[in-house]
Design an enzyme around this catalytic site. Structure first.
Site, PDB file in Angstrom:
ATOM      1  N   GLY A  11       0.823  -1.579  -0.117  1.00 13.96           N
ATOM      2  CA  GLY A  11       0.041   0.058   0.543  1.00 13.96           C
ATOM      3  C   GLY A  11       0.759   0.720  -0.231  1.00 13.96           C
ATOM      4  CB  ILE A 139       0.016   4.382   7.262  1.00 16.48           C
ATOM      5  CG1 ILE A 139      -0.975   3.179   7.429  1.00 16.48           C
ATOM      6  CG2 ILE A 139       0.011   5.288   5.646  1.00 16.48           C
ATOM      7  CD1 ILE A 139      -2.387   4.183   6.710  1.00 16.48           C
ATOM      8  CG  ASP A 140      -0.480  -0.251   8.882  1.00 17.66           C
ATOM      9  OD1 ASP A 140      -2.248   0.554   8.804  1.00 17.66           O
ATOM     10  OD2 ASP A 140      -0.965  -1.773   8.022  1.00 17.66           O
ATOM     11  CG  MET A 182      -6.633   1.868   7.652  1.00 15.10           C
ATOM     12  SD  MET A 182      -5.486   2.796   5.802  1.00 15.10           S
ATOM     13  CE  MET A 182      -7.180   2.296   4.446  1.00 15.10           C
ATOM     14  CD  GLU A 235      -7.717  -1.669   9.134  1.00 10.98           C
ATOM     15  OE1 GLU A 235      -8.887  -1.211   8.354  1.00 10.98           O
ATOM     16  OE2 GLU A 235      -6.331  -1.933   9.119  1.00 10.98           O
ATOM     17  NE  ARG A 278     -26.084  10.257  13.407  1.00 10.83           N
ATOM     18  CZ  ARG A 278     -26.933  10.580  14.030  1.00 10.83           C
ATOM     19  NH1 ARG A 278     -27.071   9.063  15.121  1.00 10.83           N
ATOM     20  NH2 ARG A 278     -28.001  10.828  13.817  1.00 10.83           N
TER      21      ARG A 278
HETATM   22  O1  F6P Z   1      -1.059  -1.515   5.781  1.00  9.75           O
HETATM   23  C1  F6P Z   1      -1.930  -0.238   5.254  1.00  9.75           C
HETATM   24  C2  F6P Z   1      -2.884  -0.374   5.146  1.00  9.75           C
HETATM   25  O2  F6P Z   1      -3.785   1.175   4.605  1.00  9.75           O
HETATM   26  C3  F6P Z   1      -3.555  -0.483   6.697  1.00  9.75           C
HETATM   27  O3  F6P Z   1      -3.769   0.246   7.658  1.00  9.75           O
HETATM   28  C4  F6P Z   1      -5.263  -1.012   5.771  1.00  9.75           C
HETATM   29  O4  F6P Z   1      -5.906  -2.112   6.965  1.00  9.75           O
HETATM   30  C5  F6P Z   1      -4.989  -2.096   4.289  1.00  9.75           C
HETATM   31  O5  F6P Z   1      -3.837  -1.259   4.153  1.00  9.75           O
HETATM   32  C6  F6P Z   1      -5.694  -1.470   3.032  1.00  9.75           C
HETATM   33  O6  F6P Z   1      -5.725  -1.633   2.378  1.00  9.75           O
HETATM   34  P1  F6P Z   1      -6.062  -1.571   1.202  1.00  9.75           P
HETATM   35  O7  F6P Z   1      -5.505  -0.878   0.727  1.00  9.75           O
HETATM   36  O8  F6P Z   1      -5.630  -2.321  -0.654  1.00  9.75           O
HETATM   37  O9  F6P Z   1      -7.789  -2.132   1.293  1.00  9.75           O
END
Ligand code: F6P
Length: 362
Positions: A11, A139-140, A182, A235, A278
């Site tokens: 990603g 980003i994680d 995320m 998430e 919400r």
């Molecule tokens: O690993 C980066 C990330 O943005 C995670 O935080 C998220 O779960 C995943 O990639 C989302 O992946 P995609 O862009 O394939 O939906």
């Protein structure tokens, strides 16, 4: 002239372009190396037709731009590449082709910028002789062996700004606002943004939650005259004895996609506590936008360090940040420490608890 290649896999994350720019400039200015850009992650190594020489003019003006000029792909694993044969999907190991192309392209080194998945593939290729140097990106912030990955600082800023915005509307309408962030199985973004944005509740995968203590804090806040609350939820957060929520579950070679926990929690708060709530899912906004100065600074230093390793003929390493210093370590050691998770007993969680933030576990 010696040559190095660069590809960006997995990603995207803010700061990728800063890495590419730093690699090109350092390679040219310090070592007179030619840089080849491979497109769309490992796809560009398996099918190198679109490989191009990256000159200084190609990287002009990209330092502050999100995304990656090389394109990214998180489905290009050369050890399990999906191809269509007679209209049907088949999985093939094309790693030998990838290794062959490194030789064909006359690459002395290949710089691979990626997270967990991309760097695990890199390690497999290294074991078969590929001259790879890894740069940790996500980003994680869940890559082991480094204090921080680039991309995290920008995601943290975006998430914190979202919490700031939710605060004003939550207060006006006396609502609970649940923000899904995320991070896959790590709670770094939710924890960091939750602390920075002044959330009342932070739910992360590392601390399974129960909604009872969460509802108690809403009641306690109401008694103190605060009729609204903010929750940052990762998430990958999971209720005690329950399961993570997936939008797309794992099946075959498909990458599972987390999502949906915030809506579930918001609904339960509404039903059980009678508090209007919400849900907001911040999603890919966390991956986009202008990288923060910190991410540009870190990405640039990583890129330059990777070129210095390449010029010295060192491979099988990942550049890293330890304290204030940029260094490197064996890729396999960094991967053995991945995923790097939040320590539930560590300073960050302790600090948050001291501020009165509830994690749903007590
Ligand atoms: O690993 C980066 C990330 O943005 C995670 O935080 C998220 O779960 C995943 O990639 C989302 O992946 P995609 O862009 O394939 O939906």
């Amino acid at each position: 002239m010696r040559r190095i290649g660069i590809l960006t896999g997995g990603g995207d994350a803010p700061g990728l372009n800063a890495v590419i720019r730093a690699v090109v400039h350092t390679a040219k200015n310090e070592f007179d190396l030619q840089v080849l850009g491979l497109r769309n992650g490992f796809d560009g190594l398996v099918e190198p037709e679109s490989v191009r020489v990256l000159s200084r003019s190609e990287v002009r003006g990209i330092l502050s731009r999100g995304g990656t000029i090389l394109g990214a792909a998180n489905r290009g694993n050369p050890f399990a590449r999906k191809i269509i044969v007679d209209g049907r999907e088949e999985v093939r190991d094309v790693s030998a082709q990838a290794l062959h192309n490194i030789e064909q392209l006359k690459l002395d080194s290949l710089i691979v910028v990626g997270g967990d998945g991309t760097l695990r593939i890199s390690k497999e290729l290294c074991d078969r002789g590929a001259p790879i140097i890894g740069i940790p990106k996500t980003i994680d912030n869940d890559m082991g062996g480094t204090d921080q990955t680039f991309g995290f600082s920008t995601a943290m800023r975006t998430a914190t700004e979202a919490i700031d915005k939710l605060h004003t509307t939550a207060e006006s309408h006396h609502r609970v606002m649940v923000l899904e962030l995320m991070g896959r199985d790590a709670g770094w973004i939710a924890l960091a943004a939750g602390i920075s944005g002044g959330a009342d509740v932070i739910l992360i995968p590392e601390i399974p939650f129960d909604l009872q203590p969460v509802m108690q804090i809403f009641r306690a806040r109401a008694k103190r005259g605060s009729y609204f609350s903010i929750m940052a939820i990762a998430e990958g957060a999971c209720p005690k004895g329950g399961l993570q929520q997936f939008k797309i579950p794992a099946h075959g070679l498909h990458i599972p996609r987390l999502g949906g926990i915030a809506q579930q929690v918001a609904d339960q708060i509404h039903e059980k506590a009678g508090v209007e709530s919400r849900c907001t899912v911040l999603g890919h906004l966390q991956r986009g936008g202008t990288p923060t100065p910190f991410d540009r600074w870190l990405a640039t230093r990583y890129g330059a360090a990777a070129v210095r390793l390449a010029a010295a003929g060192e491979h099988g390493l990942m550049v890293n940040l330890r304290g204030r210093h940029i260094g490197s370590m064996p890729l396999d050691e960094a991967l053995a420490q991945t995923p790097k998770l939040v320590d539930p007993a560590g300073e960050l969680v302790t600090t948050a608890r001291g501020l009165g933030i509830v994690f749903g576990d007590e």
